[in-house]
Design an enzyme around this catalytic site. Structure first.
Site, PDB file in Angstrom:
ATOM      1  CG  MET A   1      -1.985   0.996   1.183  1.00 20.65           C
ATOM      2  SD  MET A   1      -2.930   1.006   2.683  1.00 20.65           S
ATOM      3  CE  MET A   1      -3.540  -0.650   2.688  1.00 20.65           C
ATOM      4  CG  LEU A 126       2.333  -5.644  -8.138  1.00 17.40           C
ATOM      5  CD1 LEU A 126       1.068  -4.887  -8.512  1.00 17.40           C
ATOM      6  CD2 LEU A 126       3.492  -5.219  -9.034  1.00 17.40           C
ATOM      7  CD  GLU A 127       1.986  -2.708  -1.904  1.00 19.42           C
ATOM      8  OE1 GLU A 127       3.078  -2.189  -1.623  1.00 19.42           O
ATOM      9  OE2 GLU A 127       0.999  -2.038  -2.237  1.00 19.42           O
ATOM     10  CB  THR A 128       6.576  -7.541   0.307  1.00 16.55           C
ATOM     11  OG1 THR A 128       5.585  -8.583   0.410  1.00 16.55           O
ATOM     12  CG2 THR A 128       6.081  -6.293   1.027  1.00 16.55           C
ATOM     13  CD1 TRP A 249      -2.697  -1.261  -3.131  1.00 14.86           C
ATOM     14  CD2 TRP A 249      -3.857  -1.960  -1.347  1.00 14.86           C
ATOM     15  NE1 TRP A 249      -1.836  -1.966  -2.329  1.00 14.86           N
ATOM     16  CE2 TRP A 249      -2.528  -2.414  -1.229  1.00 14.86           C
ATOM     17  CE3 TRP A 249      -4.774  -2.282  -0.357  1.00 14.86           C
ATOM     18  CZ2 TRP A 249      -2.100  -3.178  -0.144  1.00 14.86           C
ATOM     19  CZ3 TRP A 249      -4.339  -3.050   0.729  1.00 14.86           C
ATOM     20  CH2 TRP A 249      -3.016  -3.481   0.820  1.00 14.86           C
TER      21      TRP A 249
END
Length: 268
Positions: A1, A126-128, A249
């Site tokens: 996020m 995508l985030e981590t 988001w």
């Protein structure tokens, strides 16, 4: 996020910054005095002074965080450039495999929140990169620095208060709170305000743990989307109501399009 430049998504102001106001600064000179004033006035935010004092005891001004806040470039890329930079075939394959590994959990989450596995997998990836790296910067130090910094002091003061409420609620200890430079926490990078509002204890171990508990991570992400208006059983491509939910988001259009496309590839 992700929290980046103008693409700051909606957040919940847990306590009004007007309850207490200290002078912000544009350099390290006044940070310690600001911190001591924040500690002294912590009760105006619904925080226990002893918790705040202990949590911020060793927190110092971080020049690197301020520098990173001033130099954000990722979202200046086109969609094709951004997608090529962030997604590859290995990530898609990994997403498909994790969908199978945690199939039972994903089924339970979709039944409860209405959000399908491919969307959650795309965000997680995508985030981590599916939790492989969620950041190693001390979150309280980052947030205190940015709350003191004049550029977005009110916004980050609310985030600092929320992070301290996570500590006060015993979901995490200060030393455990390592994340991205702007204070995002966990495997899908929740802002602290979102953590407080949307995190769930899906594995029922008594803690909302978005760093180590994959069930909590995935269910909390689904809860966030559900609370923002996700429509069960509908698609998530451009023009759909769910695509607009994904904008909650992250407001960067290239990021939202990447989530949508990546989720579609994982679902194939």
């Amino acid at each position: 996020m992700r929290l980046l430049s103008a693409f700051v998504f909606g957040f919940v102001l847990l306590s009004a910054p007007s309850a207490w106001s200290a002078s912000c600064g544009n350099g390290p000179g006044g940070f310690e005095a600001w911190k001591q004033s924040f500690i002294a006035n912590s009760q105006s935010y619904g925080l226990k002074k002893r918790v705040v004092e202990s949590s911020l005891k060793n927190v110092k001004y971080n020049k690197k965080v301020v520098s990173l806040d001033r130099n954000q470039k990722s979202f200046k890329l086109s969609f094709n450039q951004f997608y090529a930079k962030r997604v590859n075939n290995a990530m898609i394959r990994r997403g498909k495999q994790l969908g199978k590994t945690y199939a039972r959990i994903f089924r339970g989450i979709e039944k409860k929140y209405g959000v399908p596995a491919p969307v959650l997998l795309a965000i997680w990836g995508l985030e981590t990169n599916y939790g492989s790296f969620s950041g190693n910067m001390p979150v309280l130090q980052s947030l205190a620095t940015l709350a003191y910094d004049c550029r977005r002091s009110d916004f980050f003061t609310a985030e600092l208060v929320a992070a301290l409420k996570i500590v006060q609620g015993r979901d995490m200890q200060p030393a455990e709170m390592k994340g991205a430079w702007a204070g995002e926490l966990g495997q899908t990078q929740f802002l602290a305000t979102s953590y407080v509002r949307y995190a769930v204890d899906y594995d029922r171990d008594g803690r909302k743990d978005l760093i180590r508990s994959i069930p909590d991570v995935l269910a909390s992400t689904a809860n966030y989307l559900a609370q923002k208006g996700w429509r069960r059983g509908q698609g998530w491509g451009p023009g759909t109501a769910n695509y607009n939910v994904l904008k909650q988001w992250n407001k960067a259009s290239v990021y939202v399009e990447t989530i949508s496309v990546m989720a579609g590839q994982i679902s194939e």
